[in-house]
Every structure is written in C-alpha cells, then in structure tokens.
Design a protein around this motif. Structure first.
Motif, PDB file in Angstrom:
ATOM      1  N   SER A 244       0.830  -1.197   0.000  1.00 34.71           N
ATOM      2  CA  SER A 244       0.000   0.000   0.000  1.00 34.71           C
ATOM      3  C   SER A 244       0.871   1.257   0.000  1.00 34.71           C
ATOM      4  N   SER A 245       0.197   2.392  -0.012  1.00 34.00           N
ATOM      5  CA  SER A 245       0.899   3.679   0.061  1.00 34.00           C
ATOM      6  C   SER A 245       0.829   4.260   1.470  1.00 34.00           C
ATOM      7  N   MET A 246       0.699   3.384   2.481  1.00 36.03           N
ATOM      8  CA  MET A 246       0.698   3.840   3.869  1.00 36.03           C
ATOM      9  C   MET A 246       2.024   4.520   4.205  1.00 36.03           C
ATOM     10  N   ASP A 247       1.980   5.359   5.222  1.00 35.31           N
ATOM     11  CA  ASP A 247       3.198   5.988   5.723  1.00 35.31           C
ATOM     12  C   ASP A 247       4.202   4.900   6.131  1.00 35.31           C
ATOM     13  N   PRO A 248       5.482   5.065   5.803  1.00 35.24           N
ATOM     14  CA  PRO A 248       6.485   4.035   6.139  1.00 35.24           C
ATOM     15  C   PRO A 248       6.500   3.656   7.617  1.00 35.24           C
ATOM     16  N   GLU A 249       6.204   4.614   8.490  1.00 40.13           N
ATOM     17  CA  GLU A 249       6.186   4.305   9.922  1.00 40.13           C
ATOM     18  C   GLU A 249       5.026   3.370  10.263  1.00 40.13           C
ATOM     19  N   VAL A 250       3.894   3.545   9.583  1.00 35.82           N
ATOM     20  CA  VAL A 250       2.745   2.663   9.798  1.00 35.82           C
ATOM     21  C   VAL A 250       3.044   1.268   9.257  1.00 35.82           C
ATOM     22  N   VAL A 251       3.672   1.210   8.083  1.00 37.11           N
ATOM     23  CA  VAL A 251       4.051  -0.080   7.502  1.00 37.11           C
ATOM     24  C   VAL A 251       4.994  -0.821   8.439  1.00 37.11           C
ATOM     25  N   TYR A 253       5.249  -0.489  11.653  1.00 36.32           N
ATOM     26  CA  TYR A 253       4.502  -0.927  12.839  1.00 36.32           C
ATOM     27  C   TYR A 253       3.774  -2.242  12.569  1.00 36.32           C
ATOM     28  N   TYR A 254       3.060  -2.315  11.450  1.00 34.56           N
ATOM     29  CA  TYR A 254       2.281  -3.520  11.162  1.00 34.56           C
ATOM     30  C   TYR A 254       3.179  -4.724  10.858  1.00 34.56           C
ATOM     31  N   ARG A 255       4.340  -4.497  10.329  1.00 32.38           N
ATOM     32  CA  ARG A 255       5.252  -5.615  10.062  1.00 32.38           C
ATOM     33  C   ARG A 255       5.794  -6.203  11.357  1.00 32.38           C
ATOM     34  N   GLN A 256       5.924  -5.379  12.394  1.00 25.16           N
ATOM     35  CA  GLN A 256       6.488  -5.836  13.663  1.00 25.16           C
ATOM     36  C   GLN A 256       5.418  -6.233  14.677  1.00 25.16           C
ATOM     37  N   LYS A 257       4.202  -5.808  14.461  1.00 21.84           N
ATOM     38  CA  LYS A 257       3.122  -6.055  15.413  1.00 21.84           C
ATOM     39  C   LYS A 257       2.753  -7.536  15.451  1.00 21.84           C
ATOM     40  N   TRP A 258       2.619  -8.095  16.672  1.00 17.35           N
ATOM     41  CA  TRP A 258       2.130  -9.478  16.781  1.00 17.35           C
ATOM     42  C   TRP A 258       0.662  -9.511  16.388  1.00 17.35           C
ATOM     43  N   LEU A 259       0.323 -10.456  15.525  1.00 12.75           N
ATOM     44  CA  LEU A 259      -1.051 -10.613  15.075  1.00 12.75           C
ATOM     45  C   LEU A 259      -1.441 -12.081  15.140  1.00 12.75           C
ATOM     46  N   PRO A 260      -2.698 -12.383  15.433  1.00 10.34           N
ATOM     47  CA  PRO A 260      -3.165 -13.777  15.359  1.00 10.34           C
ATOM     48  C   PRO A 260      -3.236 -14.231  13.905  1.00 10.34           C
ATOM     49  N   ARG A 261      -3.632 -15.462  13.697  1.00 11.22           N
ATOM     50  CA  ARG A 261      -3.654 -16.010  12.339  1.00 11.22           C
ATOM     51  C   ARG A 261      -4.569 -15.211  11.417  1.00 11.22           C
ATOM     52  N   ARG A 262      -5.664 -14.695  11.969  1.00 11.27           N
ATOM     53  CA  ARG A 262      -6.601 -13.888  11.181  1.00 11.27           C
ATOM     54  C   ARG A 262      -6.963 -12.638  11.967  1.00 11.27           C
ATOM     55  N   VAL A 263      -7.398 -11.624  11.257  1.00 14.00           N
ATOM     56  CA  VAL A 263      -7.839 -10.385  11.902  1.00 14.00           C
ATOM     57  C   VAL A 263      -9.077  -9.863  11.182  1.00 14.00           C
ATOM     58  N   TRP A 264      -9.975  -9.273  11.965  1.00 22.45           N
ATOM     59  CA  TRP A 264     -11.053  -8.481  11.377  1.00 22.45           C
ATOM     60  C   TRP A 264     -10.516  -7.076  11.144  1.00 22.45           C
ATOM     61  N   SER A 335      -1.264   1.962  24.258  1.00 23.04           N
ATOM     62  CA  SER A 335      -0.404   3.131  24.078  1.00 23.04           C
ATOM     63  C   SER A 335      -0.735   3.786  22.747  1.00 23.04           C
ATOM     64  N   ALA A 336      -0.421   5.073  22.643  1.00 24.58           N
ATOM     65  CA  ALA A 336      -0.688   5.826  21.417  1.00 24.58           C
ATOM     66  C   ALA A 336       0.608   6.464  20.930  1.00 24.58           C
ATOM     67  N   VAL A 337       0.832   6.377  19.629  1.00 20.72           N
ATOM     68  CA  VAL A 337       2.043   6.930  19.026  1.00 20.72           C
ATOM     69  C   VAL A 337       1.642   7.869  17.900  1.00 20.72           C
ATOM     70  N   PRO A 338       2.106   9.124  17.914  1.00 17.26           N
ATOM     71  CA  PRO A 338       1.794  10.030  16.804  1.00 17.26           C
ATOM     72  C   PRO A 338       2.569   9.633  15.550  1.00 17.26           C
ATOM     73  N   ILE A 339       1.937   9.819  14.400  1.00 18.27           N
ATOM     74  CA  ILE A 339       2.557   9.520  13.109  1.00 18.27           C
ATOM     75  C   ILE A 339       2.661  10.830  12.330  1.00 18.27           C
ATOM     76  N   ASP A 340       3.875  11.299  12.114  1.00 15.49           N
ATOM     77  CA  ASP A 340       4.073  12.564  11.405  1.00 15.49           C
ATOM     78  C   ASP A 340       3.668  12.443   9.939  1.00 15.49           C
ATOM     79  N   ASN A 341       3.038  13.501   9.444  1.00 18.68           N
ATOM     80  CA  ASN A 341       2.671  13.586   8.023  1.00 18.68           C
ATOM     81  C   ASN A 341       1.908  12.350   7.544  1.00 18.68           C
ATOM     82  N   ASP A 342       1.006  11.880   8.386  1.00 18.26           N
ATOM     83  CA  ASP A 342       0.225  10.676   8.063  1.00 18.26           C
ATOM     84  C   ASP A 342      -0.957  11.076   7.189  1.00 18.26           C
TER      85      ASP A 342
END
Length: 350
Positions: A244-251, A253-264, A335-342
């Motif tokens: 996607s064209s998501m902000d690199p910081e968001v990408v 985050y999702y690559r490192q985030k633990w996720l179950p086998r499926r997500v809604w 926790s909440a993290v600000p994303i610059d220029n998101d």
C-alpha cells in the motif's frame, strides 16, 4: 455442480461447492454429497436420508458445515419492520463482510411462489449508487455540539451479489428484486462458513470496531465516511500493508506487530470518490484491527490507526499528525504513538 437427488438436493450442492472452494485455503475435508447428507442428518432426521429429494433444513445445514470443521453462523435476514429499500440495505450489510472476506455463504431463499431453494454466495459486482444523496446511512452520530455525522457501509456500492445456483450455473447475478428468477429480497437466512477459530461474526466486528473508533479515539466523527469490514489472514494483511501507500512508519509498525492467524479489519474511507475504490483511487483514512478470537463485549482491538484527516485541526487550521493506538494482545496495555505527516492512502484491493 448440479444436484443428484439420490444423495442430495440444492443445499448439499451448495455445501459441496463451498467445501471444494475452501479445501486448498483451509486444508479441511471436502465431503462428497452423500457424506454431507450423512453428516447433516446425524442428529435431526425428518424423512428419508437416502434418497434425499426433500433437501435439508437450516439446522441440518449448520450441522453439515460444523462436521466439516467450520463454525457455521446462522444469520436471519428478514426484518418485518423495514421497508423494501431498508430490507435490501440491511441484507447487503449483513452478507457483505463474508463475501468480501472470500468466505462462502449458503443463502436460503423463499420465493412467494414455489419451493424454497439454497444457493451459494460466491462474490459480488460493483455498482456505485446513482444518487449519493439518497444513500441510507448505516449509522448517524450526534456529538456533544449537536453535529450530525452520517456513516455509510461499503455494501451500498455492491450490486449484484454473485451466486452458484445448482439449477442454472455458476457466477450468476442475484439482483435485489427480480420477478422472473431468484432475488436478494427472497433471502431469509444465511450461513457463512466461518473458520473455527473466529468467534466474532461480521456484524459484531463492524459494530465493535465502530464503537471503539467513536467512543475511544475520535471526539468528533467527521461526516461522510464509508466503513468496509472484512476478515483477513495475517500474511495477506501484512502483504496488503506492504504493497500500500501507507506511511512508512505505519508499515513498519504492522510488520512488527504481533497478530493472530486472522484479523477483522474495518477500513475507514472518505465518501468522496469511493466509487473509484476498485481502482485504488479512493481515500482510506485509517483502520481498526480486531482480534477475531475475543469476546465482542470486551472490545479487544489490536490497533486503531487514523490519519491526520480524521483528527481535529491544530492552531494553524490543520492536523499534520495521525495516530496509531496499539493494544498489547498479551498484557492488554494500550499506548498511542503520533505519526508525522500521516496522509490518506488507497484501500485494500481484491
């Protein structure tokens, strides 16, 4: 596939097609029509099982699906208090999350004349509303300042659904109201083939994600938003984020985030230009990611991401930061993290 009434009727044909479709994806058994009939009539028998010319009851359909390793979810579709337009909207809204997730759905039809019938819902076409002004919102929110925000479900852009009808063939349109053949208005019940590890239904996921967004993240909900809900495998979710064209910081985050086998996932999109969603030209403003194995009342989200477009403006008249709200799936810490220029990005493409 067409029915062979020596071993089954339309319901067995629909279940057989669904199991064949899911076999490679889920690795579960693909029963033969005779095995489907045997599983369906194990606990409830109302006549001869073989030959099975009279078909299956809804309870027997759910038992056959459960025996194949899935978690059937019986969805009533008729609302006696709704007018025709509202009935069609509610039916689309209930079915859409499963079809958009690639989950087969057995649809029970009850024509005014003739016998009941079962078909398998396999997909949908794309038909933007002619007049956006006549769209019926799925939710209307009034904030403390009496500002009214109308929110719409992505199912409003879906028409027709596509079905496999063992009487006539595959990939046929199921229009909302067709006097000459089967139609969506004849649908009385639906049974999606939910994976056994998914405890939250599509309707519950949409409601929980919306409540989390409105009650815990956004003080004021901007008007004219479109919500799109679907179940996604972890690997597919990460792949769609990476592409996607998501902000690199968001990408990251999702690559490192633990996720179950499926997500809604509930996408948050702008109403403007949403008809261009299949081309990737719509504006996605964020998403809520939910653990499908949690209890709906607990609201156990995994992450809530909103871009600057959804946040209140600063003293300069604009918001330059988005925010990522993270919930640790093990400790429950938030926790909440600000994303610059998101900035907005494109919706997931199928």
């Amino acid at each position: 596939m067409q029915q062979d009434n020596a071993v089954g009727a339309c319901a067995q044909a629909s279940i057989w097609m669904a199991l064949r479709t899911l076999r490679r994806k889920e690795g579960q058994a693909a029963f033969s029509p005779a095995q489907i009939t045997t599983a369906a009539t194990r606990y409830l028998v109302s006549g001869r099982t073989l030959p099975n010319r009279s078909g299956l009851k809804l309870e027997q359909i759910t038992e056959a699906i459960r025996a194949a390793g899935y978690s059937p979810h019986l969805i009533p579709l008729k609302d006696r208090q709704a007018d025709a337009a509202e009935q069609a909207r509610l039916t689309r809204q209930k079915l859409y999350p499963y079809v958009e997730s690639g989950i087969p759905v057995v649809l029970a039809l009850a024509p005014e004349e003739g016998l009941g019938h079962a078909v398998m819902l396999v997909g949908h076409s794309w038909s933007p509303p002619v007049d956006i002004g006549n769209l019926r919102p799925s939710e209307t929110i009034t904030d403390q300042a009496d500002n009214v925000a109308s929110c719409y479900d992505a199912s409003n852009w879906v028409s027709p659904f596509l079905i496999h009808n063992d009487n006539t063939g595959p990939y046929l349109p199921l229009w909302e109201d067709d006097r000459d053949t089967y139609s969506l208005m004849q649908a009385v019940s639906a049974v999606p083939f939910l994976p056994a590890d998914v405890f939250i239904s599509g309707e519950e996921a949409r409601q929980v994600c919306f409540a989390l967004l409105v009650n815990h993240v956004l003080e004021t909900l901007p008007p004219n938003l479109v919500f799109r809900t679907y179940l996604q495998d972890r690997a597919d979710f990460r792949r769609s984020v990476f592409n996607s064209s998501m902000d690199p910081e968001v990408v990251r985050y999702y690559r490192q985030k633990w996720l179950p086998r499926r997500v809604w996932v509930m996408e948050i999109n702008a109403l403007a230009d949403y008809e261009k969603s299949p081309e990737g030209a719509a504006q996605r403003l964020g998403e809520v990611v939910l653990d499908p194995a949690s209890e709906p009342a607990d609201g156990h989200f995994l992450s809530i991401h909103v871009t600057s477009e959804l946040l209140p403006a600063n003293e300069n008249g604009s918001a330059s930061q988005g925010v990522m709200v993270d919930r640790d799936a093990f400790s429950g810490a938030i926790s909440a993290v600000p994303i610059d220029n998101d900035q907005p990005y494109g919706p997931r493409l199928r």
